[in-house]
Design an enzyme around this catalytic site. Structure first.
Site, PDB file in Angstrom:
ATOM      1  N   SER A 257       0.690  -1.542   0.070  1.00  0.00           N
ATOM      2  CA  SER A 257       0.103  -0.344   0.090  1.00  0.00           C
ATOM      3  C   SER A 257       0.666   1.446  -0.371  1.00  0.00           C
ATOM      4  CB  SER A 257      -1.223  -0.013   1.469  1.00  0.00           C
ATOM      5  OG  SER A 257       0.016   0.405   2.291  1.00  0.00           O
ATOM      6  N   LYS A 258       0.127   2.375  -0.178  1.00  0.00           N
ATOM      7  CA  LYS A 258       1.342   3.590  -0.054  1.00  0.00           C
ATOM      8  C   LYS A 258       1.768   3.868   0.999  1.00  0.00           C
ATOM      9  CE  LYS A 258       0.655   6.676  -3.647  1.00  0.00           C
ATOM     10  NZ  LYS A 258       1.461   6.604  -4.175  1.00  0.00           N
ATOM     11  N   ARG A 259       1.842   3.160   1.843  1.00  0.00           N
ATOM     12  CA  ARG A 259       2.495   2.936   3.619  1.00  0.00           C
ATOM     13  C   ARG A 259       3.825   2.965   2.556  1.00  0.00           C
ATOM     14  NH1 ARG A 259       2.362  -0.257   7.141  1.00  0.00           N
ATOM     15  NH2 ARG A 259       1.045  -2.006   5.661  1.00  0.00           N
TER      16      ARG A 259
END
Ligand code: GLU
Length: 486
Positions: A257-259
């Site tokens: 994910s963006k993380r």
């Protein structure tokens, strides 16, 4: 003929997971001499935008996927016999099939309100029953329902699950036999009250009308496949073969994910990754070469790809490996080609580079082994930019030393006396020795003023690498600029 498709929803950027799905679909179609189709699933009007669609199409083009049917990434026109390829422009088709199901009693108008449905859901959860809708309209005669609609009531078209006790199964190309327990889904919506179809409904109709033989998609769609199988059956369509691709995890083994940093293809493009390296790396996220190769060209991927080497275990997106793969492709490019890929990065950073092809070739022989991405070239080449030298603040102290002016003046004289436009490394070292002898300085009092005279600061890249790439004229200009400051 084999036909595959990639069917993105234009509700965001093209994610690396989506790119991998597109890649496998593309590789399979190419290898089987079939057709690859790009269809836009934009029935979620609130979240879909033309900008996202354009961006995704541009990214697919950048990755190098050509398709026989779909929306042209440049003109945005429909190309192919099954147009239109945007679902929002195919609503009449979906309506026709919904009417067919209604007429045959395989679907019904359902007038349940959202509140009524949530009350049912909560009760089911409390009683530990599957949260399925139990519609009192299931057996209402069509004519009666149509009267209510004519009177202004709102209804969805709900599919009537034929047999709640039946177990469905199919053979998935990645995970083998997949069995769905009976009772897993209840009657589900095909058309919303405004006439907008839901994903499962339009996906089946389009895949069937566009004659898809193989559907590659993310694992998270597995539960949709059950609903889709019911629709294929009810509509009398032939089921394609499915390949549900394993999930992609970040290095910490959590869903990517963006993380985890960059997740969109566009970000990788901007960060200096090559499309051929991206495809190579993405191909290896859940597939492996039968020859054990880690570095493969697009042609090799097309030649070697097969669904039986798709892995059902989760794949880990390893940035370190991606950089390594990128470096391999980058270093293998012919220099003229590599230069043309670097040019936009130099321009964006405001660097002015010599246009001489021999110089470019020579410089790449020096620098390319230090690059993993195209963007890495910016800092490597910055000292060679042909615009005027910038003297950094950190040079102040060096320029204040009593011997610096003499050192730089002698440096300039020595350079001026060289015959060739470019010094070799040996010539540079000889010049440095001559300055040392003439000025009687050594160590940092010798090296640091010369460095300031070349790169504007006392630290940085090695001069013996830079000097052979700097034209004598530029070296002299730079020395003058620095001398004017002392
Ligand atoms: N529009 C769907 C998605 O983006 C496509 C799923 C499918 O390939 O069937 O996830």
């Amino acid at each position: 003929m084999i036909k595959t498709r990639f069917a993105p929803s234009p509700t965001g950027y093209l994610h690396v997971g989506g790119a991998r799905t597109a890649l496998y679909s593309y590789l399979f179609a190419r290898q089987q001499k079939g057709h690859f189709v790009v269809r836009i699933e934009d029935t979620d009007l609130e979240r879909s935008t033309v900008e996202f669609m354009k961006g995704q199409l541009a990214d697919l083009k950048w990755l190098g996927f050509q398709y026989q049917e779909g929306i042209d990434p440049d003109t945005l026109e429909d190309v192919g016999p099954n147009r239109p390829y945007k679902q929002s422009e195919r609503l009449a088709i979906y309506r026709e099939y919904a009417d067919k199901l209604l007429k045959e009693g395989r679907a019904y108008y359902c007038f349940l309100t959202d509140e009524e449905i949530s009350v049912q859901r909560e009760a089911a959860i409390k009683a530990s029953r599957p949260p399925q809708v139990n519609s009192p309209y299931r057996d209402m005669p069509l004519a009666e329902a149509e009267k209510k609609i004519a009177a202004g009531e709102k209804a969805v078209v709900r599919f009537k699950v034929p047999d709640l006790t039946r177990e469905y199964s199919f053979i998935d190309l990645v995970r083998g036999e997949v069995k769905f327990p009976s009772d897993m889904v209840g009657d589900f919506v095909c058309l919303r009250s405004g006439g907008m179809p839901v994903y499962n409904f339009c996906c089946v109709i389009d895949d069937a009308l566009m004659q898809m033989t193989h559907v590659f998609r993310a694992e998270e769609h597995l539960s949709n496949t059950l609903r889709q199988m019911m629709l294929y059956e009810a509509l009398g369509f032939k089921l394609p073969q499915f390949a549900h691709l394993s999930i992609i995890l970040g290095a910490d083994k959590q869903k990517l994910s963006k993380r985890h940093g960059a997740t969109s293809v566009n970000e990788y493009k901007e960060n200096g990754f090559l499309p051929e390296a991206m495809c190579n790396f993405l191909a290896l996220l859940g597939w492996s070469s039968p020859k054990g190769q880690e570095v493969l060209s697009m042609d090799e991927l097309i030649e070697q790809f097969s669904t039986d080497r798709l892995n059902s275990a989760a794949a880990v997106f390893d940035e370190v490996k991606l950089k390594w793969v990128n470096a391999q492709h980058l270093r293998a490019l012919p220099h003229a080609e590599l230069w043309s890929r670097l040019a936009p990065f130099f321009a964006q950073a405001g660097l002015k580079m010599p246009t001489d092809a021999d110089w470019q070739d020579r410089s790449l022989s020096v620098f390319k082994t230090s690059m993993e991405t195209l963007k890495d070239a910016v800092e490597l080449y910055r000292p060679l930019s042909t615009d005027a030298l910038v003297i950094h603040d950190e040079a102040k102290e060096t320029l204040g030393w009593p011997t610096s002016k003499a050192v730089i003046t002698e440096w300039k004289n020595q350079i001026a006396s060289q015959k060739e436009d470019y010094l070799s490394e040996a010539q540079f070292l000889a010049v440095q020795d001559a300055v040392k002898a003439a000025c009687g300085v050594k160590g940092k009092e010798l090296f640091m003023p010369i460095r300031v005279a070349v790169v504007g600061k006392p630290h940085g890249a090695e001069l013996k690498i830079l000097i052979p790439l700097l034209n004598k004229k530029i070296i002299l200009e730079r020395a003058d600029i620095v001398l004017a400051r002392i």
